[in-house]
Design a protein around this motif. Sequence first.
Motif, PDB file in Angstrom:
ATOM      1  N   ALA A   1      52.664  11.763  13.303  1.00 28.26           N
ATOM      2  CA  ALA A   1      53.036  12.920  12.369  1.00 28.26           C
ATOM      3  C   ALA A   1      52.895  12.239  11.122  1.00 28.26           C
ATOM      4  O   ALA A   1      52.663  12.920  10.007  1.00 28.26           O
ATOM      5  CB  ALA A   1      54.582  13.391  12.587  1.00 28.26           C
ATOM      6  N   SER A   2      53.355  11.163  10.731  1.00 23.76           N
ATOM      7  CA  SER A   2      53.807  10.830   9.240  1.00 23.76           C
ATOM      8  C   SER A   2      52.320  10.514   8.428  1.00 23.76           C
ATOM      9  O   SER A   2      52.527  11.043   7.638  1.00 23.76           O
ATOM     10  CB  SER A   2      54.149   9.078   9.347  1.00 23.76           C
ATOM     11  OG  SER A   2      55.260   9.178  10.189  1.00 23.76           O
TER      12      SER A   2
ATOM     13  N   GLU B   1      51.626  14.348   8.286  1.00 24.53           N
ATOM     14  CA  GLU B   1      51.831  14.430   6.598  1.00 24.53           C
ATOM     15  C   GLU B   1      50.976  14.300   5.576  1.00 24.53           C
ATOM     16  O   GLU B   1      51.208  15.171   4.276  1.00 24.53           O
ATOM     17  CB  GLU B   1      53.781  14.275   6.890  1.00 24.53           C
ATOM     18  CG  GLU B   1      54.252  14.924   6.033  1.00 24.53           C
ATOM     19  CD  GLU B   1      55.689  14.471   5.750  1.00 24.53           C
ATOM     20  OE1 GLU B   1      56.566  15.682   5.447  1.00 24.53           O
ATOM     21  OE2 GLU B   1      55.966  13.080   6.035  1.00 24.53           O
TER      22      GLU B   1
ATOM     23  N   GLN C   1      46.478  17.252   4.493  1.00 26.19           N
ATOM     24  CA  GLN C   1      46.495  18.857   5.251  1.00 26.19           C
ATOM     25  C   GLN C   1      45.799  18.515   6.298  1.00 26.19           C
ATOM     26  O   GLN C   1      46.673  19.642   7.482  1.00 26.19           O
ATOM     27  CB  GLN C   1      45.787  20.053   4.560  1.00 26.19           C
ATOM     28  CG  GLN C   1      45.985  21.234   4.441  1.00 26.19           C
ATOM     29  CD  GLN C   1      45.253  22.317   3.945  1.00 26.19           C
ATOM     30  OE1 GLN C   1      44.711  22.002   2.802  1.00 26.19           O
ATOM     31  NE2 GLN C   1      45.662  23.674   4.293  1.00 26.19           N
TER      32      GLN C   1
ATOM     33  N   TYR D   1      54.557  21.871  16.675  1.00 29.35           N
ATOM     34  CA  TYR D   1      54.960  20.344  16.085  1.00 29.35           C
ATOM     35  C   TYR D   1      53.094  20.248  15.300  1.00 29.35           C
ATOM     36  O   TYR D   1      53.475  19.566  13.542  1.00 29.35           O
ATOM     37  CB  TYR D   1      55.066  19.226  16.213  1.00 29.35           C
ATOM     38  CG  TYR D   1      56.503  19.147  16.104  1.00 29.35           C
ATOM     39  CD1 TYR D   1      57.242  20.249  16.084  1.00 29.35           C
ATOM     40  CD2 TYR D   1      57.272  18.088  16.494  1.00 29.35           C
ATOM     41  CE1 TYR D   1      58.909  20.241  16.823  1.00 29.35           C
ATOM     42  CE2 TYR D   1      58.876  17.988  16.948  1.00 29.35           C
ATOM     43  CZ  TYR D   1      59.773  19.009  16.463  1.00 29.35           C
ATOM     44  OH  TYR D   1      61.173  19.489  16.878  1.00 29.35           O
TER      45      TYR D   1
ATOM     46  N   ARG E   1      46.126  19.436  12.432  1.00 32.39           N
ATOM     47  CA  ARG E   1      47.341  18.958  11.034  1.00 32.39           C
ATOM     48  C   ARG E   1      49.313  19.855  11.791  1.00 32.39           C
ATOM     49  O   ARG E   1      48.808  19.844  12.467  1.00 32.39           O
ATOM     50  CB  ARG E   1      47.193  20.168  10.250  1.00 32.39           C
ATOM     51  CG  ARG E   1      47.560  21.488  10.337  1.00 32.39           C
ATOM     52  CD  ARG E   1      47.605  23.123   9.231  1.00 32.39           C
ATOM     53  NE  ARG E   1      47.412  23.373   9.718  1.00 32.39           N
ATOM     54  CZ  ARG E   1      48.704  24.646  10.192  1.00 32.39           C
ATOM     55  NH1 ARG E   1      49.992  24.465   9.548  1.00 32.39           N
ATOM     56  NH2 ARG E   1      48.627  26.016  10.017  1.00 32.39           N
ATOM     57  N   LEU E   2      49.554  18.836  10.669  1.00 34.10           N
ATOM     58  CA  LEU E   2      51.404  19.043  11.237  1.00 34.10           C
ATOM     59  C   LEU E   2      51.404  20.422  10.366  1.00 34.10           C
ATOM     60  O   LEU E   2      50.974  20.975   9.748  1.00 34.10           O
ATOM     61  CB  LEU E   2      51.963  18.109  10.390  1.00 34.10           C
ATOM     62  CG  LEU E   2      53.423  17.836  10.782  1.00 34.10           C
ATOM     63  CD1 LEU E   2      53.541  17.450  12.055  1.00 34.10           C
ATOM     64  CD2 LEU E   2      53.871  16.954   9.845  1.00 34.10           C
TER      65      LEU E   2
ATOM     66  N   ALA F   1      53.875  23.636   9.512  1.00 34.84           N
ATOM     67  CA  ALA F   1      55.315  23.966   8.427  1.00 34.84           C
ATOM     68  C   ALA F   1      57.019  23.221   9.500  1.00 34.84           C
ATOM     69  O   ALA F   1      57.696  22.424   8.900  1.00 34.84           O
ATOM     70  CB  ALA F   1      55.334  25.541   8.038  1.00 34.84           C
TER      71      ALA F   1
ATOM     72  N   GLU G   1      56.779  19.612  10.134  1.00 36.04           N
ATOM     73  CA  GLU G   1      56.870  19.124   9.024  1.00 36.04           C
ATOM     74  C   GLU G   1      58.781  18.472   8.492  1.00 36.04           C
ATOM     75  O   GLU G   1      59.224  18.222   8.761  1.00 36.04           O
ATOM     76  CB  GLU G   1      56.284  19.142   7.760  1.00 36.04           C
ATOM     77  CG  GLU G   1      55.045  19.549   7.208  1.00 36.04           C
ATOM     78  CD  GLU G   1      54.337  19.481   6.077  1.00 36.04           C
ATOM     79  OE1 GLU G   1      55.306  20.303   5.041  1.00 36.04           O
ATOM     80  OE2 GLU G   1      52.877  20.529   5.523  1.00 36.04           O
ATOM     81  N   GLN G   2      59.318  20.043   9.060  1.00 38.28           N
ATOM     82  CA  GLN G   2      60.590  20.578   8.848  1.00 38.28           C
ATOM     83  C   GLN G   2      61.334  19.605   9.840  1.00 38.28           C
ATOM     84  O   GLN G   2      62.147  18.039   8.818  1.00 38.28           O
ATOM     85  CB  GLN G   2      60.977  22.129   8.713  1.00 38.28           C
ATOM     86  CG  GLN G   2      62.506  21.998   8.878  1.00 38.28           C
ATOM     87  CD  GLN G   2      62.918  23.134   9.157  1.00 38.28           C
ATOM     88  OE1 GLN G   2      61.804  24.108   8.995  1.00 38.28           O
ATOM     89  NE2 GLN G   2      64.017  23.827   9.025  1.00 38.28           N
TER      90      GLN G   2
ATOM     91  N   ASP H   1      60.651  15.556   8.311  1.00 35.83           N
ATOM     92  CA  ASP H   1      61.538  15.308   7.552  1.00 35.83           C
ATOM     93  C   ASP H   1      63.375  15.203   7.369  1.00 35.83           C
ATOM     94  O   ASP H   1      63.796  14.150   7.441  1.00 35.83           O
ATOM     95  CB  ASP H   1      61.690  16.332   6.405  1.00 35.83           C
ATOM     96  CG  ASP H   1      60.732  16.569   5.465  1.00 35.83           C
ATOM     97  OD1 ASP H   1      59.967  15.184   6.068  1.00 35.83           O
ATOM     98  OD2 ASP H   1      60.130  17.951   5.394  1.00 35.83           O
TER      99      ASP H   1
END
Length: 113
Positions: A19-20, A23, A26, A56, A70-71, A73, A76-77, A80
């Motif tokens: 995921a990192s 992030e 894109q 995810y 891609r991750l 939205a 990403e949330q 974070d």
Amino acid sequence: MSLLTLDPVFADPVRLHLASLLEVEQWCWLGYLRHATGMSQARLARHLRLLGGANYVVATKGADSKTWVRLTAWGEQRLDQHLGALDAAVKAAQQFTTQMRVDEPDWFEVVSR
């Protein structure tokens, strides 16, 4: 800070790493993710399926027949929030230890061998 805000999907360091990586860009080519993680295609696919099942990540085949990931939205949330919870946990532990060094200095005596 609550440990309940830690995301169990990211409890596995491999998925947190993926995921990192996602992030930052894109879209990432699957071959890049394999190279960046050093994982076999089967192991990477298993982790990406789990991340995809949680909405995810999304994957698509490009015109070049390569798989791109891609991750989302939502991903990403959640990432974070997870990283924020980890940061809060570290800060809480540091603050607690700092206070305990004042309140209970005997707990932190240097042990000589």
